[in-house]
Write an enzyme that holds these catalytic residues in place. Structure first.
Site, PDB file in Angstrom:
ATOM      1  N   ASP A 100       0.934  -1.288   0.000  1.00 46.16           N
ATOM      2  CA  ASP A 100      -0.089  -0.013   0.066  1.00 46.16           C
ATOM      3  C   ASP A 100       0.929   1.176   0.055  1.00 46.16           C
ATOM      4  O   ASP A 100       1.759   1.377   0.697  1.00 46.16           O
ATOM      5  CB  ASP A 100      -0.950  -0.021   1.172  1.00 46.16           C
ATOM      6  CG  ASP A 100      -1.997   0.802   1.159  1.00 46.16           C
ATOM      7  OD1 ASP A 100      -2.042   2.019   0.471  1.00 46.16           O
ATOM      8  OD2 ASP A 100      -2.868   0.707   1.668  1.00 46.16           O
ATOM      9  N   HIS A 102      -0.508   4.529  -0.078  1.00 47.71           N
ATOM     10  CA  HIS A 102      -1.206   5.572   0.557  1.00 47.71           C
ATOM     11  C   HIS A 102      -0.583   6.096   2.032  1.00 47.71           C
ATOM     12  O   HIS A 102      -0.559   5.321   2.849  1.00 47.71           O
ATOM     13  CB  HIS A 102      -2.640   5.190   0.925  1.00 47.71           C
ATOM     14  CG  HIS A 102      -3.359   5.023  -0.414  1.00 47.71           C
ATOM     15  ND1 HIS A 102      -3.414   3.656  -0.895  1.00 47.71           N
ATOM     16  CD2 HIS A 102      -4.145   5.661  -1.184  1.00 47.71           C
ATOM     17  CE1 HIS A 102      -4.119   3.620  -2.146  1.00 47.71           C
ATOM     18  NE2 HIS A 102      -4.591   4.938  -2.338  1.00 47.71           N
ATOM     19  N   SER A 153      -5.179  -4.257   2.285  1.00 50.80           N
ATOM     20  CA  SER A 153      -4.413  -3.851   3.539  1.00 50.80           C
ATOM     21  C   SER A 153      -4.831  -4.343   4.761  1.00 50.80           C
ATOM     22  O   SER A 153      -4.162  -4.297   5.539  1.00 50.80           O
ATOM     23  CB  SER A 153      -4.201  -2.247   3.479  1.00 50.80           C
ATOM     24  OG  SER A 153      -3.684  -1.897   2.328  1.00 50.80           O
TER      25      SER A 153
HETATM   26 CO1  B1M Z   1      -6.001   5.540  -4.153  1.00 46.19          CO
HETATM   27  N1  B1M Z   1      -7.414   4.283  -3.701  1.00 46.19           N
HETATM   28  N2  B1M Z   1      -4.956   4.206  -5.217  1.00 46.19           N
HETATM   29  N3  B1M Z   1      -4.204   6.501  -4.452  1.00 46.19           N
HETATM   30  N4  B1M Z   1      -6.937   6.681  -3.603  1.00 46.19           N
HETATM   31  C1  B1M Z   1      -8.346   4.981  -2.769  1.00 46.19           C
HETATM   32  C2  B1M Z   1      -7.874   4.473  -1.356  1.00 46.19           C
HETATM   33  C3  B1M Z   1      -9.641   4.304  -3.380  1.00 46.19           C
HETATM   34  C4  B1M Z   1     -10.592   3.910  -2.202  1.00 46.19           C
HETATM   35  C5  B1M Z   1     -10.241   5.174  -4.456  1.00 46.19           C
HETATM   36  C6  B1M Z   1     -11.447   4.719  -5.147  1.00 46.19           C
HETATM   37  O1  B1M Z   1     -11.245   3.786  -5.955  1.00 46.19           O
HETATM   38  N5  B1M Z   1     -12.451   5.191  -4.671  1.00 46.19           N
HETATM   39  C7  B1M Z   1      -9.356   2.851  -3.815  1.00 46.19           C
HETATM   40  C8  B1M Z   1      -9.137   1.786  -2.872  1.00 46.19           C
HETATM   41  C9  B1M Z   1     -10.173   0.461  -3.194  1.00 46.19           C
HETATM   42  C10 B1M Z   1     -10.135  -0.658  -2.241  1.00 46.19           C
HETATM   43  O2  B1M Z   1      -9.210  -1.201  -1.882  1.00 46.19           O
HETATM   44  N6  B1M Z   1     -11.335  -0.436  -1.493  1.00 46.19           N
HETATM   45  C11 B1M Z   1      -7.693   3.129  -4.363  1.00 46.19           C
HETATM   46  C12 B1M Z   1      -7.251   2.548  -5.525  1.00 46.19           C
HETATM   47  C13 B1M Z   1      -7.831   1.415  -6.244  1.00 46.19           C
HETATM   48  C14 B1M Z   1      -5.946   2.886  -5.866  1.00 46.19           C
HETATM   49  C15 B1M Z   1      -4.815   2.278  -6.660  1.00 46.19           C
HETATM   50  C16 B1M Z   1      -5.131   0.551  -6.696  1.00 46.19           C
HETATM   51  C17 B1M Z   1      -5.202   2.617  -8.046  1.00 46.19           C
HETATM   52  C18 B1M Z   1      -4.426   2.084  -9.312  1.00 46.19           C
HETATM   53  O3  B1M Z   1      -3.295   2.095  -9.361  1.00 46.19           O
HETATM   54  N7  B1M Z   1      -5.288   1.276 -10.049  1.00 46.19           N
HETATM   55  C19 B1M Z   1      -3.541   2.722  -6.314  1.00 46.19           C
HETATM   56  C20 B1M Z   1      -3.004   1.572  -5.142  1.00 46.19           C
HETATM   57  C21 B1M Z   1      -1.392   1.502  -5.200  1.00 46.19           C
HETATM   58  C22 B1M Z   1      -0.959   1.022  -3.741  1.00 46.19           C
HETATM   59  O4  B1M Z   1      -1.424   1.188  -2.920  1.00 46.19           O
HETATM   60  N8  B1M Z   1      -0.337  -0.226  -4.265  1.00 46.19           N
HETATM   61  C23 B1M Z   1      -3.930   3.875  -5.621  1.00 46.19           C
HETATM   62  C24 B1M Z   1      -2.999   4.879  -5.727  1.00 46.19           C
HETATM   63  C25 B1M Z   1      -3.108   6.342  -5.233  1.00 46.19           C
HETATM   64  C26 B1M Z   1      -2.236   7.263  -5.463  1.00 46.19           C
HETATM   65  C27 B1M Z   1      -0.686   7.159  -5.328  1.00 46.19           C
HETATM   66  C28 B1M Z   1      -2.532   8.117  -6.927  1.00 46.19           C
HETATM   67  C29 B1M Z   1      -2.923   8.296  -4.427  1.00 46.19           C
HETATM   68  C30 B1M Z   1      -2.017   8.364  -2.996  1.00 46.19           C
HETATM   69  C31 B1M Z   1      -0.861   9.217  -2.941  1.00 46.19           C
HETATM   70  C32 B1M Z   1      -0.102   9.147  -1.365  1.00 46.19           C
HETATM   71  O5  B1M Z   1      -0.975   8.799  -0.591  1.00 46.19           O
HETATM   72  N9  B1M Z   1       0.861   9.593  -1.422  1.00 46.19           N
HETATM   73  C33 B1M Z   1      -4.320   7.735  -4.113  1.00 46.19           C
HETATM   74  C34 B1M Z   1      -5.187   8.606  -3.412  1.00 46.19           C
HETATM   75  C35 B1M Z   1      -4.834   9.975  -3.139  1.00 46.19           C
HETATM   76  C36 B1M Z   1      -6.369   7.986  -2.922  1.00 46.19           C
HETATM   77  C37 B1M Z   1      -7.677   8.694  -2.359  1.00 46.19           C
HETATM   78  C38 B1M Z   1      -8.655   9.473  -3.389  1.00 46.19           C
HETATM   79  C39 B1M Z   1      -7.512   9.535  -1.271  1.00 46.19           C
HETATM   80  C40 B1M Z   1      -6.741   8.716  -0.200  1.00 46.19           C
HETATM   81  C41 B1M Z   1      -6.357  10.145   1.012  1.00 46.19           C
HETATM   82  O6  B1M Z   1      -4.948  10.557   0.916  1.00 46.19           O
HETATM   83  N10 B1M Z   1      -7.169  10.446   1.729  1.00 46.19           N
HETATM   84  C42 B1M Z   1      -8.492   7.298  -2.182  1.00 46.19           C
HETATM   85  C43 B1M Z   1      -9.916   7.621  -1.931  1.00 46.19           C
HETATM   86  C44 B1M Z   1     -10.402   8.183  -0.592  1.00 46.19           C
HETATM   87  O7  B1M Z   1     -10.138   8.019   0.420  1.00 46.19           O
HETATM   88  N11 B1M Z   1     -11.709   8.753  -0.797  1.00 46.19           N
HETATM   89  C45 B1M Z   1      -7.826   6.373  -2.832  1.00 46.19           C
HETATM   90  C46 B1M Z   1      -6.692  11.564   2.550  1.00 46.19           C
HETATM   91  C47 B1M Z   1      -6.282  11.340   3.736  1.00 46.19           C
HETATM   92  C48 B1M Z   1      -6.073  12.167   4.847  1.00 46.19           C
HETATM   93  O8  B1M Z   1      -7.205  10.213   4.564  1.00 46.19           O
HETATM   94  O9  B1M Z   1      -5.601   8.171   4.248  1.00 46.19           O
HETATM   95  O10 B1M Z   1      -8.284   8.102   4.873  1.00 46.19           O
HETATM   96  P1  B1M Z   1      -6.910   8.673   4.945  1.00 46.19           P
HETATM   97  O11 B1M Z   1      -6.415   8.891   6.596  1.00 46.19           O
HETATM   98  C49 B1M Z   1      -7.334   9.215   7.519  1.00 46.19           C
HETATM   99  C50 B1M Z   1      -8.259   8.170   8.199  1.00 46.19           C
HETATM  100  O12 B1M Z   1      -8.343   7.120   7.450  1.00 46.19           O
HETATM  101  C51 B1M Z   1      -7.314   7.894   9.242  1.00 46.19           C
HETATM  102  O13 B1M Z   1      -6.857   9.235   9.775  1.00 46.19           O
HETATM  103  C52 B1M Z   1      -6.841   9.900   8.494  1.00 46.19           C
HETATM  104  C53 B1M Z   1      -7.187  11.521   8.829  1.00 46.19           C
HETATM  105  O14 B1M Z   1      -8.151  11.641   9.742  1.00 46.19           O
HETATM  106  N12 B1M Z   1      -6.119   7.101   9.504  1.00 46.19           N
HETATM  107  C54 B1M Z   1      -5.307   6.693  10.522  1.00 46.19           C
HETATM  108  C55 B1M Z   1      -5.202   6.704   8.265  1.00 46.19           C
HETATM  109  N13 B1M Z   1      -4.229   6.002   8.783  1.00 46.19           N
HETATM  110  C56 B1M Z   1      -4.155   5.884   9.783  1.00 46.19           C
HETATM  111  C57 B1M Z   1      -3.459   5.282  11.226  1.00 46.19           C
HETATM  112  C58 B1M Z   1      -3.882   5.489  12.374  1.00 46.19           C
HETATM  113  C59 B1M Z   1      -4.671   6.292  12.716  1.00 46.19           C
HETATM  114  C60 B1M Z   1      -5.662   6.695  11.769  1.00 46.19           C
HETATM  115  O15 B1M Z   1      -3.025   5.010  13.516  1.00 46.19           O
HETATM  116  C61 B1M Z   1      -1.834   4.380  13.026  1.00 46.19           C
END
Ligand code: B1M
Length: 215
Positions: A100, A102, A153
């Site tokens: 992963d 992200h 993940s």
């Molecule tokens: Co990706 N991605 N992505 N992506 N991406 C998602 C996660 C996805 C839901 C989008 C979608 O399809 N709607 C989907 C996942 C599907 C699934 O498995 N259910 C997805 C996919 C499919 C993919 C790829 C497979 C796409 C592809 O290549 N075909 C690929 C995967 C690569 C891999 O990981 N091997 C991929 C790639 C990417 C980018 C590289 C383009 C980019 C990431 C860049 C980076 O992080 N440096 C990206 C992004 C940006 C997203 C979305 C749009 C946004 C994620 C984000 O940064 N959110 C995402 C859709 C979405 O979430 N709406 C998506 C903002 C961030 C602040 O929130 O990370 O959720 P978040 O963290 C929150 C909480 O979750 C929590 O606190 C945070 C803030 O309150 N939290 C914790 C997180 N970690 C924590 C740890 C803790 C405590 C709290 O304690 C240890």
């Protein structure tokens, strides 16, 4: 457009032109920097997720959105509340699990924990269980934080917990990420681990749980 929508648009468009000026304005009207992140910026990210899901955005565009989000968080970071200037509450390892990439959420957790008295060792992205085990032995942290956004993940977290347990590690694990639930954490991850496994739905909950562990 109103400020709130402009802020979301920077993330949706993956654009940084004018971003800092609008963030400066937002700092005057929002309660604190975190409510700017959790509000309009996250609204933008959710929209990016939806558009991506509907094939209306390609990975390269989502990467631009991620860059805009990172730039916004970096701009806001100095304005975040810092509760303690020592690192006396303990040491926490952070990692995005194997497979992963992200890291925006994990890095936000790092900033918030650091601002609140924790010392953080951030192992980065795609971290295999063995690297976490090595780091635990080297750094002797008080807890491990695992992040992961993909559905696969969540399963990787189960495997990681299992590998840690097999090496006799039982310090608390904090888990978070969009695909995870409390139920999954309790029914699947905890079952593979001797120590506590705590689910944080967002970064602030992560801080609350870390504070409880530090007491
Ligand atoms: Co990706 N991605 N992505 N992506 N991406 C998602 C996660 C996805 C839901 C989008 C979608 O399809 N709607 C989907 C996942 C599907 C699934 O498995 N259910 C997805 C996919 C499919 C993919 C790829 C497979 C796409 C592809 O290549 N075909 C690929 C995967 C690569 C891999 O990981 N091997 C991929 C790639 C990417 C980018 C590289 C383009 C980019 C990431 C860049 C980076 O992080 N440096 C990206 C992004 C940006 C997203 C979305 C749009 C946004 C994620 C984000 O940064 N959110 C995402 C859709 C979405 O979430 N709406 C998506 C903002 C961030 C602040 O929130 O990370 O959720 P978040 O963290 C929150 C909480 O979750 C929590 O606190 C945070 C803030 O309150 N939290 C914790 C997180 N970690 C924590 C740890 C803790 C405590 C709290 O304690 C240890």
């Amino acid at each position: 457009l109103p400020l709130k929508e402009r802020l979301a648009d920077y993330i949706i468009e993956g654009s940084k032109d004018g971003l800092n000026d609008d963030l400066a304005e937002a700092l005057k009207t929002y309660r604190d920097p975190l409510s700017i992140i959790n509000g309009p910026l996250m609204d933008g990210m959710d929209e990016v997720g939806k558009l991506f899901n509907n094939n209306e955005l390609i990975v390269a565009e989502v990467l631009q959105s991620a860059e805009a989000m990172k730039a916004a968080v970096a701009y806001l970071e100095p304005y975040m509340e810092k509760k303690a200037d020592d690192r006396g509450k303990g040491k926490i390892l952070l990692a995005t699990v194997k497979g992963d990439v992200h890291d925006i959420g994990k890095n936000l957790v790092e900033i918030i924990l650091q601002n609140n008295g924790f010392s953080i060792v951030n192992l980065g992205i795609k971290v295999p269980p063995n690297d976490i085990i090595d780091a635990v032995e080297r750094e002797k942290p008080d807890a491990i934080g695992l992040s992961g956004l993909l559905v696969k993940s969540t399963q990787q977290m189960v495997l990681t917990a299992n590998d840690l347990r097999e090496r006799g590690i039982s310090i608390p694990i904090l888990v978070g990420g969009a695909a995870l639930t409390r139920r999954f954490t309790e029914n699947k991850i905890s079952k593979q681990y001797e120590g506590l496994v705590l689910y944080a739905k967002d970064a602030m909950t992560g801080l609350e749980l870390a504070n409880k562990l530090a007491r």
